[in-house]
Design a protein around this motif. Structure first.
Motif, PDB file in Angstrom:
ATOM      1  N   ARG A  13       0.824  -1.203   0.000  1.00 15.56           N
ATOM      2  CA  ARG A  13       0.000   0.000   0.000  1.00 15.56           C
ATOM      3  C   ARG A  13       0.865   1.262   0.000  1.00 15.56           C
ATOM      4  NH1 ARG A  13      -4.978  -1.256  -1.784  1.00 15.56           N
ATOM      5  NH2 ARG A  13      -5.842  -3.027  -0.641  1.00 15.56           N
ATOM      6  N   ILE A  14       1.988   1.204   0.708  1.00 12.68           N
ATOM      7  CA  ILE A  14       2.905   2.336   0.722  1.00 12.68           C
ATOM      8  C   ILE A  14       3.403   2.620  -0.693  1.00 12.68           C
ATOM      9  CG2 ILE A  14       5.222   3.060   1.448  1.00 12.68           C
ATOM     10  CD1 ILE A  14       4.645   1.634   4.132  1.00 12.68           C
ATOM     11  N   GLU A  82      17.299  17.574  12.504  1.00 11.02           N
ATOM     12  CA  GLU A  82      18.734  17.745  12.697  1.00 11.02           C
ATOM     13  C   GLU A  82      19.430  16.453  13.121  1.00 11.02           C
ATOM     14  OE1 GLU A  82      18.180  22.384  14.168  1.00 11.02           O
ATOM     15  OE2 GLU A  82      18.940  20.849  15.569  1.00 11.02           O
ATOM     16  N   SER A  83      18.686  15.520  13.705  1.00  7.63           N
ATOM     17  CA  SER A  83      19.290  14.264  14.166  1.00  7.63           C
ATOM     18  C   SER A  83      19.804  13.415  13.009  1.00  7.63           C
ATOM     19  CB  SER A  83      18.277  13.454  14.967  1.00  7.63           C
ATOM     20  OG  SER A  83      17.276  12.916  14.116  1.00  7.63           O
ATOM     21  N   ARG A  84      19.177  13.589  11.829  1.00  6.83           N
ATOM     22  CA  ARG A  84      19.556  12.797  10.649  1.00  6.83           C
ATOM     23  C   ARG A  84      19.550  11.300  10.977  1.00  6.83           C
ATOM     24  NH1 ARG A  84      24.775  15.985   8.395  1.00  6.83           N
ATOM     25  NH2 ARG A  84      25.251  13.845   7.804  1.00  6.83           N
ATOM     26  N   HIS A  85      18.607  10.917  11.806  1.00  7.05           N
ATOM     27  CA  HIS A  85      18.510   9.522  12.250  1.00  7.05           C
ATOM     28  C   HIS A  85      17.761   8.703  11.208  1.00  7.05           C
ATOM     29  CE1 HIS A  85      18.179   6.118  14.931  1.00  7.05           C
ATOM     30  NE2 HIS A  85      16.868   6.121  14.810  1.00  7.05           N
ATOM     31  N   ALA A  86      18.355   7.585  10.795  1.00 13.43           N
ATOM     32  CA  ALA A  86      17.740   6.742   9.757  1.00 13.43           C
ATOM     33  C   ALA A  86      16.718   5.799  10.374  1.00 13.43           C
ATOM     34  CB  ALA A  86      18.818   5.961   9.020  1.00 13.43           C
ATOM     35  N   GLY A  87      15.738   6.360  11.044  1.00 16.25           N
ATOM     36  CA  GLY A  87      14.699   5.570  11.687  1.00 16.25           C
ATOM     37  C   GLY A  87      13.714   6.490  12.380  1.00 16.25           C
ATOM     38  N   PHE A  88      12.796   5.912  13.139  1.00 20.16           N
ATOM     39  CA  PHE A  88      11.838   6.689  13.911  1.00 20.16           C
ATOM     40  C   PHE A  88      12.439   7.041  15.272  1.00 20.16           C
ATOM     41  CE2 PHE A  88       7.660   6.935  11.848  1.00 20.16           C
ATOM     42  CZ  PHE A  88       7.882   6.146  10.730  1.00 20.16           C
ATOM     43  N   LEU A  89      12.137   8.229  15.756  1.00 22.75           N
ATOM     44  CA  LEU A  89      12.578   8.687  17.066  1.00 22.75           C
ATOM     45  C   LEU A  89      11.370   9.048  17.918  1.00 22.75           C
ATOM     46  CD1 LEU A  89      15.528  11.035  16.075  1.00 22.75           C
ATOM     47  CD2 LEU A  89      15.733   8.973  17.473  1.00 22.75           C
ATOM     48  N   ARG A 156      10.393   2.199   7.066  1.00 22.15           N
ATOM     49  CA  ARG A 156      10.977   3.463   6.647  1.00 22.15           C
ATOM     50  C   ARG A 156      11.625   3.431   5.259  1.00 22.15           C
ATOM     51  NH1 ARG A 156      15.420   6.954   6.985  1.00 22.15           N
ATOM     52  NH2 ARG A 156      14.906   9.057   7.701  1.00 22.15           N
ATOM     53  N   PRO A 157      12.398   2.388   4.893  1.00 20.14           N
ATOM     54  CA  PRO A 157      12.967   2.389   3.539  1.00 20.14           C
ATOM     55  C   PRO A 157      11.900   2.427   2.452  1.00 20.14           C
ATOM     56  CG  PRO A 157      14.049   0.750   4.911  1.00 20.14           C
ATOM     57  CD  PRO A 157      12.849   1.215   5.665  1.00 20.14           C
ATOM     58  N   HIS A 158      10.782   1.750   2.689  1.00 18.76           N
ATOM     59  CA  HIS A 158       9.697   1.740   1.702  1.00 18.76           C
ATOM     60  C   HIS A 158       9.028   3.120   1.639  1.00 18.76           C
ATOM     61  CE1 HIS A 158      10.399  -2.555   1.726  1.00 18.76           C
ATOM     62  NE2 HIS A 158      10.188  -2.576   3.037  1.00 18.76           N
ATOM     63  N   LEU A 159       8.885   3.756   2.799  1.00 17.39           N
ATOM     64  CA  LEU A 159       8.351   5.113   2.830  1.00 17.39           C
ATOM     65  C   LEU A 159       9.285   6.073   2.095  1.00 17.39           C
ATOM     66  CD1 LEU A 159       7.221   5.154   6.569  1.00 17.39           C
ATOM     67  CD2 LEU A 159       5.689   5.304   4.602  1.00 17.39           C
ATOM     68  N   ALA A 160      10.603   5.866   2.234  1.00 20.54           N
ATOM     69  CA  ALA A 160      11.573   6.744   1.585  1.00 20.54           C
ATOM     70  C   ALA A 160      11.469   6.648   0.066  1.00 20.54           C
ATOM     71  CB  ALA A 160      12.986   6.389   2.042  1.00 20.54           C
ATOM     72  N   ARG A 161      11.391   5.418  -0.458  1.00 21.62           N
ATOM     73  CA  ARG A 161      11.284   5.256  -1.912  1.00 21.62           C
ATOM     74  C   ARG A 161      10.008   5.901  -2.431  1.00 21.62           C
ATOM     75  NH1 ARG A 161      12.709  -0.018  -0.631  1.00 21.62           N
ATOM     76  NH2 ARG A 161      14.907  -0.480  -0.984  1.00 21.62           N
ATOM     77  N   THR A 162       8.911   5.672  -1.725  1.00 26.09           N
ATOM     78  CA  THR A 162       7.639   6.237  -2.159  1.00 26.09           C
ATOM     79  C   THR A 162       7.666   7.754  -2.062  1.00 26.09           C
ATOM     80  OG1 THR A 162       6.460   4.248  -1.462  1.00 26.09           O
ATOM     81  CG2 THR A 162       5.154   6.227  -1.760  1.00 26.09           C
ATOM     82  N   ALA A 163       8.361   8.276  -1.051  1.00 24.29           N
ATOM     83  CA  ALA A 163       8.467   9.722  -0.904  1.00 24.29           C
ATOM     84  C   ALA A 163       9.181  10.347  -2.090  1.00 24.29           C
ATOM     85  CB  ALA A 163       9.194  10.064   0.390  1.00 24.29           C
ATOM     86  N   VAL A 164      10.237   9.665  -2.594  1.00 26.04           N
ATOM     87  CA  VAL A 164      10.933  10.160  -3.780  1.00 26.04           C
ATOM     88  C   VAL A 164       9.954  10.285  -4.944  1.00 26.04           C
ATOM     89  CG1 VAL A 164      12.678   9.606  -5.515  1.00 26.04           C
ATOM     90  CG2 VAL A 164      13.185   9.303  -3.087  1.00 26.04           C
ATOM     91  N   LEU A 300      17.198   4.680   1.060  1.00 31.74           N
ATOM     92  CA  LEU A 300      16.889   3.995  -0.191  1.00 31.74           C
ATOM     93  C   LEU A 300      17.583   2.646  -0.273  1.00 31.74           C
ATOM     94  CD1 LEU A 300      17.218   7.056  -2.585  1.00 31.74           C
ATOM     95  CD2 LEU A 300      15.103   5.905  -1.947  1.00 31.74           C
ATOM     96  N   PHE A 301      18.760   2.529   0.356  1.00 29.24           N
ATOM     97  CA  PHE A 301      19.481   1.263   0.318  1.00 29.24           C
ATOM     98  C   PHE A 301      19.065   0.308   1.429  1.00 29.24           C
ATOM     99  CE2 PHE A 301      22.173   1.577  -3.207  1.00 29.24           C
ATOM    100  CZ  PHE A 301      22.686   2.869  -3.299  1.00 29.24           C
ATOM    101  N   ASP A 302      18.002   0.614   2.168  1.00 27.33           N
ATOM    102  CA  ASP A 302      17.481  -0.289   3.206  1.00 27.33           C
ATOM    103  C   ASP A 302      18.456  -0.499   4.359  1.00 27.33           C
ATOM    104  OD1 ASP A 302      15.552  -2.678   1.205  1.00 27.33           O
ATOM    105  OD2 ASP A 302      15.265  -0.581   1.642  1.00 27.33           O
ATOM    106  N   LEU A 303      19.343   0.434   4.604  1.00 29.95           N
ATOM    107  CA  LEU A 303      20.281   0.264   5.709  1.00 29.95           C
ATOM    108  C   LEU A 303      19.553   0.389   7.044  1.00 29.95           C
ATOM    109  CD1 LEU A 303      23.421   2.304   4.583  1.00 29.95           C
ATOM    110  CD2 LEU A 303      22.788  -0.046   4.035  1.00 29.95           C
ATOM    111  N   THR A 304      19.900  -0.470   7.993  1.00 31.63           N
ATOM    112  CA  THR A 304      19.364  -0.343   9.337  1.00 31.63           C
ATOM    113  C   THR A 304      20.000   0.886   9.989  1.00 31.63           C
ATOM    114  OG1 THR A 304      21.112  -1.638  10.379  1.00 31.63           O
ATOM    115  CG2 THR A 304      19.222  -2.858   9.498  1.00 31.63           C
ATOM    116  N   PRO A 305      19.433   1.386  11.102  1.00 30.59           N
ATOM    117  CA  PRO A 305      20.071   2.527  11.781  1.00 30.59           C
ATOM    118  C   PRO A 305      21.529   2.258  12.128  1.00 30.59           C
ATOM    119  CG  PRO A 305      17.842   2.260  12.602  1.00 30.59           C
ATOM    120  CD  PRO A 305      18.103   1.091  11.682  1.00 30.59           C
TER     121      PRO A 305
END
Length: 368
Positions: A13-14, A82-89, A156-164, A300-305
């Protein structure tokens, strides 16, 4: 098993939202259910809120939130970006309880509505804007636990691709394949599950050093490793398998110039727009000037935090021992994370990761 099946459908769905953005409210509602949140909202900022949508149950609140300019009031959302965290905070990850009570959105807005805890993620878009997703919980529920955040991080990686995709389409529904590809402003192909080209724009047709056009509407990437990864990604799309690499480097065999290919699945009713199609393959140029934050690429590369922290460190010139000391883990743990980064980015050596993440630049190319 039921939870896994539900989340797999949510991922589809995303991806569908990338082409049918009016479906975002339901996707946000389903995402909020993972964290048992009262609602979820999506914002695009540059720096003001330029677009937003929300789950149905929180749409009215989010509308007031935007209209009254709450987004940047206080420090909380600035800290998320500003955290630039690759995940949810979670809010409690960024502020003390006393600091939260002083935050305008909490003190003057949320608390009065019985809302007390939040979680958010944010990342840069290729358009120069930022996208964030904010989830809110009731005061009685307390903050989300670590397991819940981990489940959100898998999305999050799937959300990132869809966001692009959504950013390129400006959250407006594409009416036809040709219009969607033109709106992307990027070299792109629409492929069926077997890899047959159903549509192509003029940008990709001009990339003779990267793409070899074959008979029967087929293409091969001249970078053999990238072509193998493209084939594997399309095979996984056909099997509805969300694993494996969907973003990978593509090298020009002649000049060694680098691009990044992204395979974006087309799901559910989005197929009404791209008849019989399975995925869009987009090629984004790489160049050091004006490179955006590497967090977008890492998503986009599906990297974990953890892998994202290692990748950022490698791009900054740090060694395995440096990273182990910074993160309080053993060098062996860092080596395992480095192997994950290499596998997911399609690189063979750490130096290639440094070159890739140090030179990413998503540039818009005007059609000829």
């Amino acid at each position: 098993m039921e939870s896994t099946s539900t989340e797999s459908e949510l991922i589809d769905r995303i991806y569908e939202c990338g082409f049918v953005p009016e479906l975002w409210p339901q996707v946000l509602k389903d995402t909020s259910k993972i964290s048992e949140s009262a609602g979820a909202s999506l914002f695009i900022t540059n720096p003001e809120v330029t677009a937003w949508t929300a789950s149905k149950n929180s749409r009215e609140i989010t509308g007031r939130f935007v209209a009254d300019g709450w987004y940047w009031q206080g420090r909380l959302m600035s800290l998320v970006h500003e955290s630039r965290h690759a995940g949810f905070l979670r809010d409690v990850d960024l502020c003390s309880q006393e600091e939260l009570e002083a935050e305008p959105i909490y003190r003057d807005n949320w608390r009065k509505m019985g809302l007390g805890w939040g979680a958010a993620t944010a990342f840069a878009l290729p358009t120069g804007e930022n996208l964030s997703i904010v989830l809110s919980r009731t005061t009685a529920q307390g903050p989300a636990d670590a397991a819940t955040i981990q489940r959100l991080d898998t999305l999050r990686p799937h959300l990132a691709r869809t966001a692009v995709m959504a950013a390129r389409l400006h959250l407006e529904r594409a009416q036809a394949a040709g219009q969607a590809l033109a709106a992307l402003g990027l070299a792109a192909l629409v492929l069926d599950e077997s890899g047959k080209v159903l549509a192509a724009n003029a940008l990709i047709e001009g990339l003779d050093d990267l793409v070899y056009w074959r008979a029967a509407d087929r293409v091969t990437l001249k970078d053999r490793r990238a072509d193998d990864m493209l084939g594997e990604a399309l095979a996984r799309v056909a099997l509805n398998d969300h694993g494996g690499a969907r973003s990978f480097p593509v090298r020009d065999a002649t000049t060694d110039a680098l691009m990044v290919g992204h395979v974006i699945p087309i799901r559910f009713s989005a197929r009404d727009i791209f008849a019989s199609s399975a995925a869009v393959f987009v090629l984004m140029p790489v160049g050091a000037p004006n490179a955006p934050p590497v967090e977008l690429v890492m998503s986009l590369f599906d990297l974990t935090p953890a892998e994202a922290r290692v990748a950022r460190g490698l791009a900054a010139g740090k060694t395995v021992d440096d990273l182990a000391g910074d993160n309080g883990v053993s060098p062996n743990t860092v080596r395992v994370q480095v192997r994950g980064v290499l596998e997911k980015t399609g690189c063979r050596r750490q130096t290639e990761v440094v070159a890739l993440l140090g030179g990413i630049s998503v540039q818009r190319i005007d059609p000829p």
